[in-house]
Design a protein around this motif. Sequence first.
Motif, PDB file in Angstrom:
ATOM      1  N   PHE A  72      24.078  23.100  36.762  1.00  0.00           N
ATOM      2  CA  PHE A  72      23.255  23.944  35.894  1.00  0.00           C
ATOM      3  C   PHE A  72      22.033  24.395  36.674  1.00  0.00           C
ATOM      4  CE2 PHE A  72      21.319  19.813  35.606  1.00  0.00           C
ATOM      5  CZ  PHE A  72      19.963  20.085  35.583  1.00  0.00           C
ATOM      6  N   GLN A  73      21.326  25.396  36.129  1.00  0.00           N
ATOM      7  CA  GLN A  73      20.031  25.824  36.642  1.00  0.00           C
ATOM      8  C   GLN A  73      19.129  26.150  35.452  1.00  0.00           C
ATOM      9  OE1 GLN A  73      23.364  26.866  38.335  1.00  0.00           O
ATOM     10  NE2 GLN A  73      22.457  28.900  38.555  1.00  0.00           N
ATOM     11  N   GLN A  74      17.856  25.766  35.542  1.00  0.00           N
ATOM     12  CA  GLN A  74      16.888  26.099  34.490  1.00  0.00           C
ATOM     13  C   GLN A  74      15.561  26.504  35.104  1.00  0.00           C
ATOM     14  OE1 GLN A  74      15.536  22.980  31.760  1.00  0.00           O
ATOM     15  NE2 GLN A  74      15.476  24.494  30.105  1.00  0.00           N
ATOM     16  N   ASN A  75      14.974  27.552  34.558  1.00  0.00           N
ATOM     17  CA  ASN A  75      13.649  28.002  34.973  1.00  0.00           C
ATOM     18  C   ASN A  75      12.616  27.035  34.407  1.00  0.00           C
ATOM     19  OD1 ASN A  75      11.290  29.347  35.562  1.00  0.00           O
ATOM     20  ND2 ASN A  75      11.760  31.175  34.365  1.00  0.00           N
ATOM     21  N   VAL A  76      11.837  26.419  35.267  1.00  0.00           N
ATOM     22  CA  VAL A  76      10.808  25.486  34.802  1.00  0.00           C
ATOM     23  C   VAL A  76       9.407  26.002  35.138  1.00  0.00           C
ATOM     24  CG1 VAL A  76      12.274  23.439  34.818  1.00  0.00           C
ATOM     25  CG2 VAL A  76      11.098  24.116  36.923  1.00  0.00           C
ATOM     26  N   GLY A  77       9.299  27.282  35.513  1.00  0.00           N
ATOM     27  CA  GLY A  77       7.999  27.871  35.793  1.00  0.00           C
ATOM     28  C   GLY A  77       7.446  28.595  34.579  1.00  0.00           C
ATOM     29  N   GLN A  78       6.258  29.141  34.724  1.00  0.00           N
ATOM     30  CA  GLN A  78       5.605  29.839  33.611  1.00  0.00           C
ATOM     31  C   GLN A  78       6.052  31.295  33.514  1.00  0.00           C
ATOM     32  OE1 GLN A  78       3.648  28.153  31.390  1.00  0.00           O
ATOM     33  NE2 GLN A  78       4.333  26.404  32.630  1.00  0.00           N
ATOM     34  N   GLY A  79       6.554  31.848  34.610  1.00  0.00           N
ATOM     35  CA  GLY A  79       7.003  33.234  34.594  1.00  0.00           C
ATOM     36  C   GLY A  79       8.502  33.328  34.793  1.00  0.00           C
ATOM     37  N   LYS A  80       8.974  34.531  35.077  1.00  0.00           N
ATOM     38  CA  LYS A  80      10.406  34.727  35.283  1.00  0.00           C
ATOM     39  C   LYS A  80      10.832  34.103  36.615  1.00  0.00           C
ATOM     40  CE  LYS A  80      10.018  39.231  37.603  1.00  0.00           C
ATOM     41  NZ  LYS A  80      10.407  40.662  37.568  1.00  0.00           N
ATOM     42  N   ALA A  81      12.125  33.873  36.742  1.00  0.00           N
ATOM     43  CA  ALA A  81      12.692  33.351  37.984  1.00  0.00           C
ATOM     44  C   ALA A  81      13.919  34.185  38.347  1.00  0.00           C
ATOM     45  CB  ALA A  81      13.074  31.882  37.847  1.00  0.00           C
ATOM     46  N   ILE A  82      14.184  34.257  39.640  1.00  0.00           N
ATOM     47  CA  ILE A  82      15.339  35.009  40.146  1.00  0.00           C
ATOM     48  C   ILE A  82      15.996  34.182  41.249  1.00  0.00           C
ATOM     49  CG2 ILE A  82      16.162  37.155  41.187  1.00  0.00           C
ATOM     50  CD1 ILE A  82      13.485  38.436  40.327  1.00  0.00           C
ATOM     51  N   SER A  83      17.302  34.151  41.256  1.00  0.00           N
ATOM     52  CA  SER A  83      18.028  33.517  42.358  1.00  0.00           C
ATOM     53  C   SER A  83      19.258  34.343  42.699  1.00  0.00           C
ATOM     54  CB  SER A  83      18.439  32.078  42.005  1.00  0.00           C
ATOM     55  OG  SER A  83      19.382  32.060  40.944  1.00  0.00           O
ATOM     56  N   ILE A  84      19.755  34.120  43.913  1.00  0.00           N
ATOM     57  CA  ILE A  84      21.002  34.737  44.372  1.00  0.00           C
ATOM     58  C   ILE A  84      21.968  33.619  44.732  1.00  0.00           C
ATOM     59  CG2 ILE A  84      22.078  36.025  46.261  1.00  0.00           C
ATOM     60  CD1 ILE A  84      20.759  37.947  44.526  1.00  0.00           C
ATOM     61  N   SER A  85      23.211  33.767  44.278  1.00  0.00           N
ATOM     62  CA  SER A  85      24.231  32.775  44.620  1.00  0.00           C
ATOM     63  C   SER A  85      25.350  33.430  45.413  1.00  0.00           C
ATOM     64  CB  SER A  85      24.812  32.137  43.360  1.00  0.00           C
ATOM     65  OG  SER A  85      23.903  31.233  42.773  1.00  0.00           O
ATOM     66  N   ALA A  86      25.786  32.742  46.466  1.00  0.00           N
ATOM     67  CA  ALA A  86      26.974  33.134  47.213  1.00  0.00           C
ATOM     68  C   ALA A  86      28.052  32.098  46.918  1.00  0.00           C
ATOM     69  CB  ALA A  86      26.682  33.184  48.708  1.00  0.00           C
ATOM     70  N   LEU A  87      29.277  32.575  46.665  1.00  0.00           N
ATOM     71  CA  LEU A  87      30.377  31.678  46.313  1.00  0.00           C
ATOM     72  C   LEU A  87      31.551  31.912  47.252  1.00  0.00           C
ATOM     73  CD1 LEU A  87      29.199  32.910  43.236  1.00  0.00           C
ATOM     74  CD2 LEU A  87      30.166  30.658  42.761  1.00  0.00           C
ATOM     75  N   SER A  88      32.201  30.818  47.635  1.00  0.00           N
ATOM     76  CA  SER A  88      33.184  30.859  48.716  1.00  0.00           C
ATOM     77  C   SER A  88      34.586  31.222  48.244  1.00  0.00           C
ATOM     78  CB  SER A  88      33.219  29.499  49.429  1.00  0.00           C
ATOM     79  OG  SER A  88      33.613  28.482  48.507  1.00  0.00           O
ATOM     80  N   SER A  89      34.677  32.206  47.360  1.00  0.00           N
ATOM     81  CA  SER A  89      35.976  32.698  46.906  1.00  0.00           C
ATOM     82  C   SER A  89      35.798  34.098  46.357  1.00  0.00           C
ATOM     83  CB  SER A  89      36.556  31.790  45.812  1.00  0.00           C
ATOM     84  OG  SER A  89      37.718  32.366  45.246  1.00  0.00           O
ATOM     85  N   GLN A  90      36.818  34.930  46.509  1.00  0.00           N
ATOM     86  CA  GLN A  90      36.744  36.255  45.904  1.00  0.00           C
ATOM     87  C   GLN A  90      36.925  36.166  44.394  1.00  0.00           C
ATOM     88  OE1 GLN A  90      40.178  38.258  47.697  1.00  0.00           O
ATOM     89  NE2 GLN A  90      41.073  38.404  45.663  1.00  0.00           N
ATOM     90  N   ASN A  91      37.430  35.029  43.913  1.00  0.00           N
ATOM     91  CA  ASN A  91      37.627  34.817  42.484  1.00  0.00           C
ATOM     92  C   ASN A  91      37.300  33.362  42.166  1.00  0.00           C
ATOM     93  OD1 ASN A  91      38.369  35.059  39.795  1.00  0.00           O
ATOM     94  ND2 ASN A  91      40.550  34.825  40.209  1.00  0.00           N
ATOM     95  N   PRO A  92      35.999  33.015  42.181  1.00  0.00           N
ATOM     96  CA  PRO A  92      35.615  31.608  42.047  1.00  0.00           C
ATOM     97  C   PRO A  92      35.944  31.013  40.690  1.00  0.00           C
ATOM     98  CG  PRO A  92      33.682  33.029  41.965  1.00  0.00           C
ATOM     99  CD  PRO A  92      34.831  33.893  42.375  1.00  0.00           C
ATOM    100  N   GLY A  93      36.007  31.863  39.663  1.00  0.00           N
ATOM    101  CA  GLY A  93      36.206  31.357  38.306  1.00  0.00           C
ATOM    102  C   GLY A  93      34.960  30.671  37.804  1.00  0.00           C
ATOM    103  N   ILE A  94      34.797  30.644  36.496  1.00  0.00           N
ATOM    104  CA  ILE A  94      33.684  29.894  35.894  1.00  0.00           C
ATOM    105  C   ILE A  94      34.155  29.308  34.572  1.00  0.00           C
ATOM    106  CG2 ILE A  94      32.744  31.996  34.846  1.00  0.00           C
ATOM    107  CD1 ILE A  94      29.960  30.634  35.096  1.00  0.00           C
ATOM    108  N   ILE A  95      33.932  28.025  34.408  1.00  0.00           N
ATOM    109  CA  ILE A  95      34.257  27.330  33.159  1.00  0.00           C
ATOM    110  C   ILE A  95      32.965  26.750  32.626  1.00  0.00           C
ATOM    111  CG2 ILE A  95      35.562  25.467  32.082  1.00  0.00           C
ATOM    112  CD1 ILE A  95      37.683  25.851  34.249  1.00  0.00           C
ATOM    113  N   THR A  96      32.460  27.333  31.535  1.00  0.00           N
ATOM    114  CA  THR A  96      31.264  26.816  30.878  1.00  0.00           C
ATOM    115  C   THR A  96      31.688  25.658  29.980  1.00  0.00           C
ATOM    116  OG1 THR A  96      30.331  29.042  30.904  1.00  0.00           O
ATOM    117  CG2 THR A  96      29.259  27.420  29.488  1.00  0.00           C
TER     118      THR A  96
END
Length: 222
Positions: free
Chosen positions: A157-181
């Motif tokens: 998981f990731q959560q913003n714990v600052g007072q303002g907005k947050a931005i991140s970039i993720s690189a994933l090692s597959s052309q189709n990584p899939g995501i299961i929430t």
Amino acid sequence: MVNHIIFVLSLLAFTCALAFASDPSPVQDFCIADPASSGRVNGFACLDPKLAQADHFFLSGLDKAGNTSNPLSSSVTPVTVAQIPGLNILGITLARLDYAPWGLIPLHFHPRATEVLTVLEGSLYVGFVTSNPNNQFISKVLQKGDVFVFPVGLIHFQQNVGQGKAISISALSSQNPGIITVANAVFGSKPSIADDILSKAFQVDKSLIDYLQAKFYLIRIQ
């Protein structure tokens, strides 16, 4: 002697299969996805390479923030083969993640990819849980410029714990990584998992399971 050689070669082949149990390496320069084709391989069928253009490998607009006006106060802007057809068969995807204050990317995992996250702005609390039997929780607060790795298949998981907005970039090692929430998969499946199964699995009353399933059903149809 021959049997011994065959055994060794078989063992090497098996070891190599394990070592490369991820997206296969390309055997050509590129394979621009051709969604109009009815053919399917492990990815999309290839457009004739003679028709390749720069726009097949290009995307603009990743500098623009996603809409965080939702219950999770977060947004994911994907960069996959759907956005850049030239990514087909290359074994990598990206995503921009925007977080309002206390915005959350909830517990999820990628069945086919390791994720490398870089914080561009703000402060993020991140973590993942190792597999059974230890289920060790590994977490850290990240600041601008920090990088964190989520190993393939592990809940994180990731959560913003600052007072303002947050931005991140993720690189994933597959052309189709899939995501299961996790919550959606457990409480929002179609059709629903029987409440007596979930009640016993989580050791809670069925009424709580029914409440959660109804809540995630509403989220799913909105």
